[in-house]
Scaffold this motif. Sequence first.
Motif, PDB file in Angstrom:
ATOM      1  N   ARG A  78       0.752  -1.138  -0.052  1.00  0.00           N
ATOM      2  CA  ARG A  78      -0.104  -0.113   0.024  1.00  0.00           C
ATOM      3  C   ARG A  78       0.847   1.318  -0.043  1.00  0.00           C
ATOM      4  NH1 ARG A  78      -5.669  -1.062   0.646  1.00  0.00           N
ATOM      5  NH2 ARG A  78      -5.869  -3.107   1.939  1.00  0.00           N
ATOM      6  N   GLY A  79       0.598   2.232  -0.956  1.00  0.00           N
ATOM      7  CA  GLY A  79       1.260   3.455  -1.119  1.00  0.00           C
ATOM      8  C   GLY A  79       0.928   4.336  -0.142  1.00  0.00           C
ATOM      9  N   ASP A  80       1.564   5.487  -0.116  1.00  0.00           N
ATOM     10  CA  ASP A  80       1.106   6.699   0.889  1.00  0.00           C
ATOM     11  C   ASP A  80       0.101   7.495   0.114  1.00  0.00           C
ATOM     12  OD1 ASP A  80       2.828   7.493  -1.293  1.00  0.00           O
ATOM     13  OD2 ASP A  80       3.379   9.283   0.130  1.00  0.00           O
ATOM     14  N   LYS A  81      -0.084   7.302  -1.029  1.00  0.00           N
ATOM     15  CA  LYS A  81      -1.480   8.040  -1.460  1.00  0.00           C
ATOM     16  C   LYS A  81      -2.898   7.165  -1.467  1.00  0.00           C
ATOM     17  CE  LYS A  81       1.021  10.956  -4.718  1.00  0.00           C
ATOM     18  NZ  LYS A  81       2.582  10.707  -3.954  1.00  0.00           N
ATOM     19  N   GLY A  82      -2.815   5.934  -0.781  1.00  0.00           N
ATOM     20  CA  GLY A  82      -3.717   5.304  -0.634  1.00  0.00           C
ATOM     21  C   GLY A  82      -4.040   3.931  -1.786  1.00  0.00           C
ATOM     22  N   ASN A  83      -3.158   3.828  -2.402  1.00  0.00           N
ATOM     23  CA  ASN A  83      -3.141   3.028  -3.733  1.00  0.00           C
ATOM     24  C   ASN A  83      -2.769   1.437  -3.260  1.00  0.00           C
ATOM     25  OD1 ASN A  83      -4.011   4.673  -5.902  1.00  0.00           O
ATOM     26  ND2 ASN A  83      -2.201   5.497  -5.847  1.00  0.00           N
ATOM     27  N   LEU A  84      -3.451   0.547  -3.771  1.00  0.00           N
ATOM     28  CA  LEU A  84      -2.848  -0.872  -3.536  1.00  0.00           C
ATOM     29  C   LEU A  84      -2.208  -1.394  -4.278  1.00  0.00           C
ATOM     30  CD1 LEU A  84      -3.870  -3.347  -1.940  1.00  0.00           C
ATOM     31  CD2 LEU A  84      -6.108  -3.550  -3.171  1.00  0.00           C
ATOM     32  N   PHE A  85      -1.623  -2.435  -4.442  1.00  0.00           N
ATOM     33  CA  PHE A  85      -0.802  -3.105  -5.361  1.00  0.00           C
ATOM     34  C   PHE A  85      -0.643  -4.489  -4.938  1.00  0.00           C
ATOM     35  CE2 PHE A  85       0.874   1.038  -4.527  1.00  0.00           C
ATOM     36  CZ  PHE A  85       0.936   1.757  -5.951  1.00  0.00           C
ATOM     37  N   VAL A  86      -0.980  -5.422  -5.812  1.00  0.00           N
ATOM     38  CA  VAL A  86      -1.102  -6.788  -5.790  1.00  0.00           C
ATOM     39  C   VAL A  86       0.011  -7.336  -6.940  1.00  0.00           C
ATOM     40  CG1 VAL A  86      -2.017  -8.995  -5.843  1.00  0.00           C
ATOM     41  CG2 VAL A  86      -3.084  -6.979  -4.942  1.00  0.00           C
ATOM     42  N   LEU A  87       1.061  -8.060  -6.390  1.00  0.00           N
ATOM     43  CA  LEU A  87       2.326  -8.457  -7.336  1.00  0.00           C
ATOM     44  C   LEU A  87       2.411  -9.828  -7.085  1.00  0.00           C
ATOM     45  CD1 LEU A  87       3.203  -5.600  -5.683  1.00  0.00           C
ATOM     46  CD2 LEU A  87       4.545  -5.493  -7.978  1.00  0.00           C
ATOM     47  N   LEU A  88       2.780 -10.676  -8.203  1.00  0.00           N
ATOM     48  CA  LEU A  88       3.244 -11.884  -7.962  1.00  0.00           C
ATOM     49  C   LEU A  88       4.759 -12.040  -8.481  1.00  0.00           C
ATOM     50  CD1 LEU A  88       0.381 -13.729  -9.906  1.00  0.00           C
ATOM     51  CD2 LEU A  88       0.639 -13.575  -7.307  1.00  0.00           C
ATOM     52  N   MET A  89       5.452 -13.155  -7.560  1.00  0.00           N
ATOM     53  CA  MET A  89       6.734 -13.376  -7.900  1.00  0.00           C
ATOM     54  C   MET A  89       7.280 -13.741  -9.384  1.00  0.00           C
ATOM     55  SD  MET A  89      10.068 -13.046  -7.356  1.00  0.00           S
ATOM     56  CE  MET A  89      10.101 -12.614  -5.649  1.00  0.00           C
ATOM     57  N   ASP A  90       8.091 -13.174  -9.909  1.00  0.00           N
ATOM     58  CA  ASP A  90       8.364 -13.484 -11.502  1.00  0.00           C
ATOM     59  C   ASP A  90       9.655 -14.098 -11.584  1.00  0.00           C
ATOM     60  OD1 ASP A  90       7.700 -13.115 -14.300  1.00  0.00           O
ATOM     61  OD2 ASP A  90       9.725 -12.220 -14.330  1.00  0.00           O
ATOM     62  N   ASP A  91      10.869 -13.624 -10.877  1.00  0.00           N
ATOM     63  CA  ASP A  91      12.234 -14.007 -10.861  1.00  0.00           C
ATOM     64  C   ASP A  91      13.003 -13.610  -9.316  1.00  0.00           C
ATOM     65  OD1 ASP A  91      14.946 -14.484 -11.302  1.00  0.00           O
ATOM     66  OD2 ASP A  91      15.011 -13.685 -13.014  1.00  0.00           O
ATOM     67  N   PRO A  92      12.853 -14.762  -8.762  1.00  0.00           N
ATOM     68  CA  PRO A  92      13.600 -14.229  -7.445  1.00  0.00           C
ATOM     69  C   PRO A  92      15.177 -14.014  -7.444  1.00  0.00           C
ATOM     70  CG  PRO A  92      13.184 -16.676  -7.450  1.00  0.00           C
ATOM     71  CD  PRO A  92      12.539 -15.945  -8.697  1.00  0.00           C
ATOM     72  N   ASP A  93      15.707 -14.065  -8.391  1.00  0.00           N
ATOM     73  CA  ASP A  93      17.250 -13.767  -8.587  1.00  0.00           C
ATOM     74  C   ASP A  93      17.359 -12.586  -9.388  1.00  0.00           C
ATOM     75  OD1 ASP A  93      17.934 -16.541  -7.568  1.00  0.00           O
ATOM     76  OD2 ASP A  93      17.621 -17.436  -9.427  1.00  0.00           O
ATOM     77  N   ALA A  94      16.375 -11.831  -9.698  1.00  0.00           N
ATOM     78  CA  ALA A  94      16.558 -10.477 -10.331  1.00  0.00           C
ATOM     79  C   ALA A  94      16.753  -9.328  -9.450  1.00  0.00           C
ATOM     80  CB  ALA A  94      15.387 -10.020 -11.347  1.00  0.00           C
ATOM     81  N   ARG A  95      17.648  -8.443  -9.827  1.00  0.00           N
ATOM     82  CA  ARG A  95      17.863  -7.346  -8.892  1.00  0.00           C
ATOM     83  C   ARG A  95      17.697  -6.209  -9.605  1.00  0.00           C
ATOM     84  NH1 ARG A  95      16.890 -11.015  -6.069  1.00  0.00           N
ATOM     85  NH2 ARG A  95      17.955 -11.690  -4.272  1.00  0.00           N
ATOM     86  N   PRO A  96      17.498  -4.759  -9.015  1.00  0.00           N
ATOM     87  CA  PRO A  96      17.426  -3.816  -9.619  1.00  0.00           C
ATOM     88  C   PRO A  96      18.590  -3.308 -10.599  1.00  0.00           C
ATOM     89  CG  PRO A  96      16.474  -3.360  -7.374  1.00  0.00           C
ATOM     90  CD  PRO A  96      17.157  -4.979  -7.693  1.00  0.00           C
TER      91      PRO A  96
END
Length: 217
Positions: A199-217
Amino acid sequence: MQASMRNTAPSAGVSRSSVKPMALLSGLSGLFGGARKATAQSSAALRQQKKEELLELIEPLKRGLAATIEDQEEVEQVVQQLERLNPTPRPLESPYLNGQWRLVYTTSDSILGRKKLPFLRPSGPIYQLLDGPNLKAANKETAPLYNQVYAELSPMSVNQVAVQFKTFKIFGLIPVTAPPSARGELAMTYLDDEMRISRGDKGNLFVLLMDDPDARP
C-alpha cells in the motif's frame, strides 16, 4: 517494495471424576507440536484459498483498469482478509522480498495510465524489482514505452519504507535525474514466496506475483 500469525494437572482438592481426560492430554500434545502444527497447516490452507480467490477476482480486471467501484470494494475485502493472515510480519528482513515482481492489480490511476490515450497505456507486463539488503528498487514498464525508474529505500518500520526516486529512464534508454520531490512511501502488508501486497502513501493498493527471485534492480 504492509501483520502476521502470531498443562494442567488436578490439584489436591479436585476429585478424579471432575478432571476431564482430554484436558489432561491436551497439554501433552503441545510437547510434540501437534496443535501448533495443525494450526499452521490450517492457516496455510486458508491463505492459499484466499490467494486463489483474489487472483480469480482480479483476472478479468486488466490490472485494475477495467475495475468498477464494486470490483475494487470486493478486491479490497479479500485483500484485507489476506493481510490478516500475513505470514511475514517483518518483510524487510525476509528473503522473500527480493526479486522481480509482476504487477497484477493496482488502484493507481497513474500506473494504469487512465489519463493517457489508449495506445500509450501500458499493455505489456509491469515489474517491480526489489533488493532489500541494499535498499534498492526499480519499476519497469514494458510495451509500449518501456519507461523505468530507479529508487533508493529507507526503512521506516519493519514493513514500511520511504522511497526516494533517483533516475528515470525514458524508453528505457534516456536517463533523467529525478528531483528531490520525487518520493513516496510503501508498506508491505502481505508477503510470501509467491505474492506481495503493498500500500502506497497516496492510498493505492498493489498486488504483485513473484516473477524471478534472482533478479535485482
